[in-house]
Design an enzyme around this catalytic site. Structure first.
Site, PDB file in Angstrom:
ATOM      1  CB  CYS A   1       9.331  70.358 -64.017  1.00  0.00           C
ATOM      2  SG  CYS A   1      11.082  70.823 -63.932  1.00  0.00           S
TER       3      CYS A   1
ATOM      4  CE  LYS B   1       9.073  74.786 -63.379  1.00  0.00           C
ATOM      5  NZ  LYS B   1       9.273  75.505 -64.664  1.00  0.00           N
TER       6      LYS B   1
ATOM      7  CG  ASP C   1      14.493  74.424 -61.735  1.00  0.00           C
ATOM      8  OD1 ASP C   1      13.754  73.667 -61.089  1.00  0.00           O
ATOM      9  OD2 ASP C   1      14.176  74.911 -62.837  1.00  0.00           O
TER      10      ASP C   1
ATOM     11  CG  ASP D   1      16.352  77.443 -65.598  1.00  0.00           C
ATOM     12  OD1 ASP D   1      15.622  76.980 -66.492  1.00  0.00           O
ATOM     13  OD2 ASP D   1      16.048  77.424 -64.399  1.00  0.00           O
TER      14      ASP D   1
ATOM     15  N   GLY E   1      26.643  74.630 -50.679  1.00  0.00           N
ATOM     16  CA  GLY E   1      25.213  74.751 -50.867  1.00  0.00           C
ATOM     17  C   GLY E   1      24.499  74.937 -49.550  1.00  0.00           C
ATOM     18  CG  HIS E   2      20.864  76.312 -47.143  1.00  0.00           C
ATOM     19  ND1 HIS E   2      21.476  76.633 -45.958  1.00  0.00           N
ATOM     20  CD2 HIS E   2      19.521  76.316 -46.889  1.00  0.00           C
ATOM     21  CE1 HIS E   2      20.562  76.843 -45.027  1.00  0.00           C
ATOM     22  NE2 HIS E   2      19.364  76.650 -45.568  1.00  0.00           N
TER      23      HIS E   2
ATOM     24  CG  ASP F   1      14.288  75.505 -69.901  1.00  0.00           C
ATOM     25  OD1 ASP F   1      13.410  76.342 -69.620  1.00  0.00           O
ATOM     26  OD2 ASP F   1      15.051  75.021 -69.048  1.00  0.00           O
TER      27      ASP F   1
END
Length: 348
Positions: free
Chosen positions: A29, A32, A86, A109, A157-158, A242
């Site tokens: 993170c 970001k 995320d 989240d 998913g992708h 969070d």
């Protein structure tokens, strides 16, 4: 630091010798987009368009306004749908651990708004000509392991061919619209509880630089926030967020700003992982952490505390704990919310 073109053209290393964190410019993170830049972009999306508003399926209960952790839509039958996504670059070198951490972070989240995860889909970016696909398989296995522990389905998913490895999940959950944890639900007089210790950011930065492994950081990042969310709801809490890429100070600032209060942090009460202070003293501080501190500085009364404490409080966390306005059994109280007075954050 990411590898150069010459390094990437070299023969593939043996599987056990791959250091995933060397293939990313940032980590977890901490990569970001800085909060100030992000808010400036998102602010334009909130402006009302001319003409009649379209009809939507369901009522948006939590959206873009205050930067909550997930979107929540009330639907028929007295239920609410929670939606979030995320993903990030490697935060550790072990592929399975990275998958576990990324999944726990994405699921967080949902827990942060008081929901329960129902189904997730994988989001994978992979430099397939640089890193073996078997490592990608290990990342996905780690994500599946944590999702199963959470009682959450993983359904496809992708994936894309990407210069940097990236992994995460888009998660859909369910919640009771009358019992949500909102970032704007704080009020003066409430204590502030923190459900995980800080310090994973500086330890991950040290890991990336030196290769040292910190099991205490991996354990913290792979711990689900499920029990903390349940405990907060059971205690009657209605406000939480969070602690991830913007650090404790950044996320607490957003909570206090949205709630119209000042947040006071008892610095001595904040828990840290073993080795976190030493990592800061040795200079293992990410650019994301320094940007976090720069962003909150105009809104912060630091009192008598110096750079070391400030960097730890602004440390960019990955899969951090919940910051709850209220007491949570088993979690330390690290401050309180008071009527808005001067700056939005104050240390004591």
């Amino acid at each position: 630091m990411a590898e150069t073109t010459a390094e990437r053209s070299a023969p593939l290393p043996e599987r056990g010798a791959v250091r995933l964190t060397r293939y990313a410019h940032g980590g977890g993170c901490a990569c970001k987009i800085p909060p100030g830049e992000l808010e400036a972009v998102v602010a334009g999306l909130l402006e009302e368009a001319d003409g009649p508003r379209p009809r939507f399926n369901g009522e948006l209960v939590i959206g873009l306004d205050d930067g909550d952790d997930a979107a929540v839509v009330r639907v028929e039958g007295g239920r609410a749908i929670v939606a979030t996504a995320d993903f990030f670059t490697p935060v550790v070198d072990d592929p399975r651990d990275w998958g576990r951490i990324a999944a726990a972070n994405a699921l967080s989240d949902v827990y942060a708004v008081g929901g329960k995860p129902l189904v997730a889909v994988n989001l994978l970016g992979w430099p397939r000509d640089v890193l073996p696909m078997e490592l990608a398989g290990e990342v996905l296995r780690g994500g599946l392991e944590v999702a199963r522990a959470a009682g959450c389905h993983v359904a496809g998913g992708h994936s894309v061919d990407d210069p940097e490895p990236k992994y995460g999940m888009a998660v859909t959950g369910l919640a009771d619209p009358g019992r949500l944890l909102r970032i704007d639900g704080g009020r003066a007089g409430l204590p502030i509880s923190l459900t995980k210790p800080l310090g994973v950011g500086v330890l991950n930065t040290r890991h990336k630089a030196t290769g040292e492994v910190f099991p205490q950081a991996v354990a913290a990042m792979t711990t689900l926030n499920r029990d903390a969310s349940r405990a907060a709801l059971a205690a009657g809490a209605g406000c939480a967020t969070d602690v991830t890429g913007f650090g404790l100070l950044g996320h607490l600032y957003k909570l206090a700003r949205a709630s119209g209060v000042t947040a006071v942090v008892d610095v001595a009460a904040v828990p840290y992982l073993a080795g976190a202070r030493e990592a800061v003293r040795d200079g293992h501080v990410s650019g994301g952490t320094r940007r976090n501190l720069g962003w909150v500085a105009p809104h912060l009364d630091p009192g008598r505390f110096g750079e070391e404490d400030l960097l730890l409080l602004a440390d960019a966390q990955t899969s951090g704990g919940l910051l709850v306005a209220g007491e949570v059994p088993g979690a330390p109280v690290v401050g309180e919310l008071v009527p808005r007075e001067g700056r939005t954050l104050r240390l004591r």
